[in-house]
Design an enzyme around this catalytic site. Structure first.
Site, PDB file in Angstrom:
ATOM      1  N   GLY A  56     -26.853  15.807 111.442  1.00 23.92           N
ATOM      2  CA  GLY A  56     -25.552  15.342 111.937  1.00 23.92           C
ATOM      3  C   GLY A  56     -25.380  13.851 111.675  1.00 23.92           C
TER       4      GLY A  56
ATOM      5  N   LYS B 260     -34.826  12.960 102.116  1.00 22.72           N
ATOM      6  CA  LYS B 260     -36.141  13.630 102.228  1.00 22.72           C
ATOM      7  C   LYS B 260     -36.677  14.094 100.883  1.00 22.72           C
ATOM      8  CE  LYS B 260     -33.282  17.246 103.969  1.00 22.72           C
ATOM      9  NZ  LYS B 260     -32.127  16.549 104.491  1.00 22.72           N
TER      10      LYS B 260
ATOM     11  N   GLU C 286     -37.369   6.802 108.375  1.00 18.35           N
ATOM     12  CA  GLU C 286     -37.277   7.531 109.650  1.00 18.35           C
ATOM     13  C   GLU C 286     -36.224   8.643 109.580  1.00 18.35           C
ATOM     14  OE1 GLU C 286     -39.042   6.895 112.938  1.00 18.35           O
ATOM     15  OE2 GLU C 286     -38.285   8.930 112.733  1.00 18.35           O
TER      16      GLU C 286
ATOM     17  N   LYS D 296     -39.792  17.970 104.680  1.00 20.52           N
ATOM     18  CA  LYS D 296     -40.036  17.204 105.909  1.00 20.52           C
ATOM     19  C   LYS D 296     -41.504  17.256 106.322  1.00 20.52           C
ATOM     20  CE  LYS D 296     -35.271  17.909 107.414  1.00 20.52           C
ATOM     21  NZ  LYS D 296     -34.380  18.836 108.106  1.00 20.52           N
TER      22      LYS D 296
ATOM     23  N   VAL E 195     -23.908  10.865 106.330  1.00 28.08           N
ATOM     24  CA  VAL E 195     -24.861   9.943 106.967  1.00 28.08           C
ATOM     25  C   VAL E 195     -24.465   8.488 106.722  1.00 28.08           C
ATOM     26  CG1 VAL E 195     -27.275   9.229 107.089  1.00 28.08           C
ATOM     27  CG2 VAL E 195     -26.718  11.649 106.800  1.00 28.08           C
TER      28      VAL E 195
ATOM     29  N   ASP F  81     -36.068  22.737 102.742  1.00 31.38           N
ATOM     30  CA  ASP F  81     -35.750  21.555 103.547  1.00 31.38           C
ATOM     31  C   ASP F  81     -36.911  21.240 104.513  1.00 31.38           C
ATOM     32  OD1 ASP F  81     -33.554  19.678 104.721  1.00 31.38           O
ATOM     33  OD2 ASP F  81     -34.253  20.818 106.451  1.00 31.38           O
TER      34      ASP F  81
ATOM     35  N   GLY G 121     -20.407  25.277 110.683  1.00 31.68           N
ATOM     36  CA  GLY G 121     -20.648  24.063 109.901  1.00 31.68           C
ATOM     37  C   GLY G 121     -22.090  23.580 109.951  1.00 31.68           C
TER      38      GLY G 121
ATOM     39  N   GLU H 160     -25.506  24.632 105.088  1.00 32.11           N
ATOM     40  CA  GLU H 160     -24.880  24.115 103.873  1.00 32.11           C
ATOM     41  C   GLU H 160     -24.053  25.248 103.247  1.00 32.11           C
ATOM     42  OE1 GLU H 160     -25.723  20.920 103.194  1.00 32.11           O
ATOM     43  OE2 GLU H 160     -27.223  20.900 104.776  1.00 32.11           O
TER      44      GLU H 160
HETATM   45  N1  HSE Z   1     -29.599  21.439 106.757  1.00 30.92           N
HETATM   46  C1  HSE Z   1     -30.533  20.648 107.530  1.00 30.92           C
HETATM   47  C2  HSE Z   1     -30.804  21.361 108.861  1.00 30.92           C
HETATM   48  C3  HSE Z   1     -29.950  19.277 107.733  1.00 30.92           C
HETATM   49  O1  HSE Z   1     -30.193  22.395 109.118  1.00 30.92           O
HETATM   50  O2  HSE Z   1     -31.662  20.929 109.618  1.00 30.92           O
HETATM   51  C4  HSE Z   1     -30.948  18.196 107.973  1.00 30.92           C
HETATM   52  O3  HSE Z   1     -31.890  18.068 106.952  1.00 30.92           O
END
Ligand code: HSE
Length: 410
Positions: A297, A100, A124, A200, A12, A196, A182, A185
């Site tokens: 991305g 996050k 954001e 969020k 990023v 994750d 890809g 993770e």
């Molecule tokens: N591994 C996360 C996803 C990346 O697949 O959305 C973004 O947080």
């Protein structure tokens, strides 16, 4: 000219440096001045990087340079990101972040610190990758009472579920494909176990309700137990299984959760496929608003980081105040109510009717009884499952059913 710094030249951070360079004139037009990248903090030297001359290994030059007014934090994790962010905010420098984990665990404290020191803390890029959703929620929709946020917040799991539906493959095969492409993770547990998405939805709920619920207090289930036959059963009634983060306010109750849902085909969320994210926000005047785009991305996330850099230069909006949620918020999860999809082995349809009453049977896999119940609270559902288990039933799957709730009249 505003001098800025980036902390962390990873995916990023690198995307952000590229965007600042490539769209320099466009960004100047948006800010009224150039955004000049002066430092990049990274532990590596990176002699091959076009930004090698900007790299520093210590936070001090950035924190102590009076010319630097805004810093992008793209380090990830908590320890160093937290320490550096506190130091920079205390020095009166605005910080924008894609982190996050840090926002969902320390957002209330960091926002208060920004307010105290007359700077901004913007995030954001922490949620929904390139999708502008925090800005619209905190600005354009801020006159509404937000009654619901339901989103596909993780691209990896959405790719896996899409492949299980369209490709007819099982979870393990779909995960291997996601890793090959890809998307996932190397250690995909934060994706597939819902962590994750949990971070969020914590951030989205705090933005909407001004109360930060730490991820550890949010009911979170991932997709590791979803079977191909569950996805096929959903498809047989025009639905799709999706991992949703949801924050719902109904009457005096508020629920925040992450879980797989049967999403009926009449919801746009059922048709969001592949690695894309989508977030449906409902306000008491605006009704439903839908945000859709790339949730991850380098380029998409850099777009959100740069949006916050521009917002920090342009200032304007007040710094939001979040409280850390107390024990009374959200509502105790046992009273969350929705219909359920259940699949059992070892029982017949009669036993199901005796325990769950009026149900709709679906064509399940060989030897299974699969059905949809009416509204059940968590506690009622657990009780029904226990009763069928005593009768010899073996629970194979339980998936909550997403319902399109009450909406304001037009
Ligand atoms: N591994 C996360 C996803 C990346 O697949 O959305 C973004 O947080």
């Amino acid at each position: 000219m505003a001098k800025i710094a980036i902390m962390g030249l990873g995916v990023v951070g690198g995307g952000t440096a590229d965007l600042l360079t490539e769209n320099r004139e466009k960004i100047r037009a948006a800010c009224g001045e150039y955004l000049d990248l002066k430092y990049i903090l990274d532990i590596r030297d990176m002699p091959e990087s076009p930004y090698r001359d900007l790299i520093v290994h210590d936070i001090a030059p950035i924190a102590e340079d009076p010319e630097v007014s805004i810093v992008a934090e793209t380090i990830g994790g908590v320890k160093h990101a937290y320490e550096h962010t506190v130091r920079l905010l205390k020095a009166g420098k605005s910080v924008v972040t894609s982190n996050k984990q840090l926002v969902s665990e320390h957002g209330a404290e960091l926002l208060a610190l920004a307010k105290e020191h007359g700077c901004r803390y913007l995030f954001e890029a922490s949620t929904g990758g390139g999708i502008p959703v925090i800005g619209p929620l905190s600005r354009d929709l801020s006159g509404n009472e937000i009654t619901e946020i339901s989103g596909i917040l993780n691209g990896t799991t959405n790719y896996i579920l899409t492949r299980m539906k369209g490709g007819g493959v099982g979870f393990e095969t779909a995960l291997a494909e996601a890793q090959e492409k890809g998307y996932a993770e190397r250690d995909p547990s934060a994706d597939v176990e819902g962590t994750d998405a949990c971070r969020k939805i914590s951030i989205l709920a705090a933005t909407a309700f001004s109360k930060l619920i730490p991820p550890a207090r949010i009911h979170t289930e991932g997709i590791t137990a979803i079977r191909q036959s569950d996805v096929a059963a959903a498809a047989s009634v025009g639905a799709a299984v999706k991992l949703l983060g949801r924050a719902i306010r109904r009457g005096g109750e508020c629920f925040v959760l992450v879980s797989p849902f049967f999403v009926p085909g009449d919801s746009p969320l059922a048709h969001v496929d592949g690695v894309y994210n989508a977030i449906s926000v409902t306000g008491n005047y605006v009704g439903d608003v839908m945000f859709y785009g790339r949730g991850a991305g380098a380029k998409a996330t850099a777009s959100a980081v740069v949006a916050d850099l521009i917002a920090a230069v342009n200032e304007g909006a007040p710094v939001p105040a979040w409280e850390n949620a107390g024990e009374d918020f959200p509502t105790e999860f046992g009273s969350f109510s929705c219909p359920r999809y259940l699949a059992f082995a070892g029982i017949d349809r009669n036993a199901v009717r005796v325990v769950f009453g009026d149900v709709t049977f679906l064509s399940g896999a060989e030897g299974e009884v699969a059905f949809l119940t009416s509204q059940k609270t968590e506690a009622e559902c657990a009780d029904g499952i226990a009763r069928l288990s005593v009768g010899g039933g073996q629970l194979l799957s339980m998936i909550r059913v997403y319902e399109i709730g009450e909406r304001p009249e037009a």
